[in-house]
Design a protein around this motif. Structure first.
Motif, short mmCIF file in Angstrom:
data_model
loop_
_atom_site.label_atom_id
_atom_site.label_comp_id
_atom_site.label_asym_id
_atom_site.label_seq_id
_atom_site.Cartn_x
_atom_site.Cartn_y
_atom_site.Cartn_z
N ASN A 145 0.70 -1.27 -0.08
CA ASN A 145 0.03 -0.11 -0.04
C ASN A 145 0.92 1.37 0.00
OD1 ASN A 145 0.30 -0.08 2.99
ND2 ASN A 145 -0.96 -1.67 2.74
N ILE A 146 1.15 1.76 1.07
CA ILE A 146 1.92 3.19 1.10
C ILE A 146 3.28 3.14 0.79
CG2 ILE A 146 2.67 4.92 2.88
CD1 ILE A 146 -0.30 5.07 2.20
N TYR A 147 4.10 1.97 1.02
CA TYR A 147 5.48 1.84 0.49
C TYR A 147 5.44 2.06 -1.11
CZ TYR A 147 9.99 0.04 -1.24
OH TYR A 147 10.99 0.12 -1.86
N GLY A 148 4.26 1.09 -1.72
CA GLY A 148 4.45 1.49 -3.21
C GLY A 148 3.93 2.43 -3.56
N ALA A 149 3.08 3.40 -2.91
CA ALA A 149 2.52 4.70 -3.35
C ALA A 149 3.75 5.69 -3.25
CB ALA A 149 1.40 5.05 -2.21
N THR A 150 4.73 5.54 -2.22
CA THR A 150 5.85 6.44 -2.04
C THR A 150 6.63 6.26 -3.23
OG1 THR A 150 7.32 4.94 -0.59
CG2 THR A 150 5.71 6.65 0.60
N LYS A 151 7.05 5.02 -3.85
CA LYS A 151 7.80 4.82 -4.86
C LYS A 151 7.12 5.25 -6.10
CE LYS A 151 11.21 3.27 -2.45
NZ LYS A 151 12.58 4.21 -2.50
N ALA A 152 5.78 4.99 -6.34
CA ALA A 152 5.01 5.64 -7.38
C ALA A 152 5.31 7.10 -7.35
CB ALA A 152 3.60 5.40 -7.29
N PHE A 153 5.28 7.85 -6.09
CA PHE A 153 5.58 9.36 -6.10
C PHE A 153 6.75 9.67 -6.61
CE2 PHE A 153 7.61 12.63 -3.82
CZ PHE A 153 6.64 13.76 -4.27
N MET A 154 8.02 8.73 -6.18
CA MET A 154 9.28 9.09 -6.45
C MET A 154 9.31 9.01 -8.24
SD MET A 154 12.76 7.13 -5.19
CE MET A 154 12.80 8.43 -3.92
N LYS A 155 8.56 8.04 -8.75
CA LYS A 155 8.78 7.88 -10.15
C LYS A 155 8.21 8.99 -10.94
CE LYS A 155 5.79 4.99 -12.14
NZ LYS A 155 5.32 3.63 -12.62
N GLN A 156 6.86 9.39 -10.52
CA GLN A 156 6.63 10.77 -11.11
C GLN A 156 7.26 12.01 -10.66
OE1 GLN A 156 4.13 10.13 -13.27
NE2 GLN A 156 4.21 12.47 -14.08
N PHE A 157 7.78 12.01 -9.57
CA PHE A 157 8.65 13.24 -9.13
C PHE A 157 9.88 13.40 -10.11
CE2 PHE A 157 11.96 14.95 -5.98
CZ PHE A 157 11.59 16.25 -6.20
N SER A 158 10.37 12.12 -10.32
CA SER A 158 11.51 12.06 -11.12
C SER A 158 11.01 12.57 -12.63
CB SER A 158 12.27 10.48 -11.31
OG SER A 158 12.55 10.20 -10.15
N LEU A 159 10.24 12.27 -13.10
CA LEU A 159 9.59 12.70 -14.54
C LEU A 159 9.32 14.05 -14.49
CD1 LEU A 159 7.52 9.72 -15.63
CD2 LEU A 159 10.18 10.12 -16.38
N ASN A 160 8.83 14.50 -13.38
CA ASN A 160 8.26 15.92 -13.41
C ASN A 160 9.78 16.76 -13.16
OD1 ASN A 160 5.60 15.45 -13.88
ND2 ASN A 160 5.08 15.65 -11.71
N LEU A 161 10.47 16.43 -12.34
CA LEU A 161 11.88 17.20 -12.07
C LEU A 161 12.53 17.26 -13.34
CD1 LEU A 161 13.52 15.76 -8.93
CD2 LEU A 161 12.74 18.17 -9.38
N ARG A 162 12.42 16.24 -14.32
CA ARG A 162 13.16 16.08 -15.63
C ARG A 162 12.50 17.35 -16.61
NH1 ARG A 162 16.01 15.94 -19.32
NH2 ARG A 162 16.04 14.44 -21.06
N ALA A 163 11.20 17.37 -16.62
CA ALA A 163 10.58 18.35 -17.38
C ALA A 163 10.91 19.88 -16.88
CB ALA A 163 8.92 18.45 -17.20
N ASP A 164 11.05 19.99 -15.60
CA ASP A 164 11.25 21.32 -15.12
C ASP A 164 12.76 21.64 -15.37
OD1 ASP A 164 8.72 21.76 -14.18
OD2 ASP A 164 9.08 21.24 -12.09
N LEU A 165 13.54 20.79 -15.37
CA LEU A 165 15.32 20.90 -15.45
C LEU A 165 15.49 20.93 -16.94
CD1 LEU A 165 16.22 18.93 -12.28
CD2 LEU A 165 16.41 21.53 -12.75
N SER A 166 14.59 20.67 -17.98
CA SER A 166 15.03 20.78 -19.25
C SER A 166 15.65 21.99 -19.62
CB SER A 166 13.70 20.49 -20.12
OG SER A 166 14.25 20.61 -21.46
N GLY A 167 16.73 21.92 -20.33
CA GLY A 167 17.57 22.90 -20.73
C GLY A 167 18.65 23.58 -19.84
#
Length: 248
Positions: A145-167
């Motif tokens: 439950n929550i462990y998996g949810a925190t790792k799903a957060f980390m996956k999306q956080f990584s992708l969103n960081l990538r979007a913001d840090l482009s360039g």
């Protein structure tokens, strides 16, 4: 002095990552709560390893540790967000909410606060952020439950960081291991029950900390124009399960 900061460095993945990066010629800051274990690691790794006491679940501890590093003239050019934990394997309706809070505080609030504090420096350095996620962030399982949810957060956080840090030249990767032995992960999850933890790995060819460490070093060694967005890895003995069907 530019360095790679590795959290959760006192054991398991973190310890192995520090070993591998130092062996590859990098200077590494190892951060963890258990400073005595970091000092032992310092004795093994020498001058290229800088120990720092840090509890990622405590913002004041993070702030103090980063301030100490700045005073030492250490500039962070890479960040490996490895610190994290799972607690319990109970179904959601039976779980202890206090365990959920600890996982969220450590795995979500902790890594985001540390990352946020370091982002200006990482942008200046055209640095690299490697988050240690999990296949649990993609594939649900009972009790995750929550462990998996925190790792799903980390996956999306990584992708969103990538979007913001482009360039900016900053690279971001999410490394997502499957079944992994040789760490304290399951012993912590089962609150010290080492026998129950070991039973999870008996008869399996699980990933080992050194496997993950080699992958982290490989990521850092890629040319600056290459960004590995996600790297999912399982041992050959692990694969996908059929969808569960409940029959009345």
């Amino acid at each position: 002095m530019t360095s790679i900061l590795v959290t959760g460095a006192s054991a398991g993945f973190g310890r192995a990552i520090c070993h591998d990066l130092v062996s590859a010629g990098y200077t590494v800051v190892g951060a963890a709560r258990r400073f005595d274990k970091l000092q032992s690691l310092k004795a093994e790794l020498g001058e290229r390893f800088i120990p720092i006491q840090m509890d990622v679940s405590d913002k004041a501890s993070v702030t103090a540790a980063l301030s100490e590093l700045r005073e030492q003239g250490v500039v962070i050019s890479g960040l490996v967000n490895n610190a994290g934990l799972a607690l319990g394997l109970d179904k959601a309706q039976e779980a202890d909410f206090a365990d959920w809070e600890v996982m969220i505080t450590t795995n979500v609030v902790g890594i985001t606060y540390l990352t946020h504090q370091l982002l200006p420096t990482l942008v200046e350095q055209k640095g690299y952020i490697i988050n240690i996620g999990s296949i649990a962030g993609t594939y649900p399982y009972p009790g995750g439950n929550i462990y998996g949810a925190t790792k799903a957060f980390m996956k999306q956080f990584s992708l969103n960081l990538r979007a913001d840090l482009s360039g900016t030249g900053v690279r971001v990767s999410n490394l997502e291991p499957g079944l992994s032995g040789g760490t304290e992960f399951s012993t912590v999850r089962f609150k010290g029950d080492a026998q129950r933890a070991q039973e999870l790995y008996d008869g399996t060819n699980s990933l080992q900390p050194e496997d993950i460490a080699h992958m982290v070093t490989w990521l850092f060694q890629q040319p600056p124009h290459i960004n590995i967005n996600r790297l999912e890895v399982m041992p050959t003995s692990q694969s996908f399960s059929p969808l569960a069907v409940y029959r009345q």
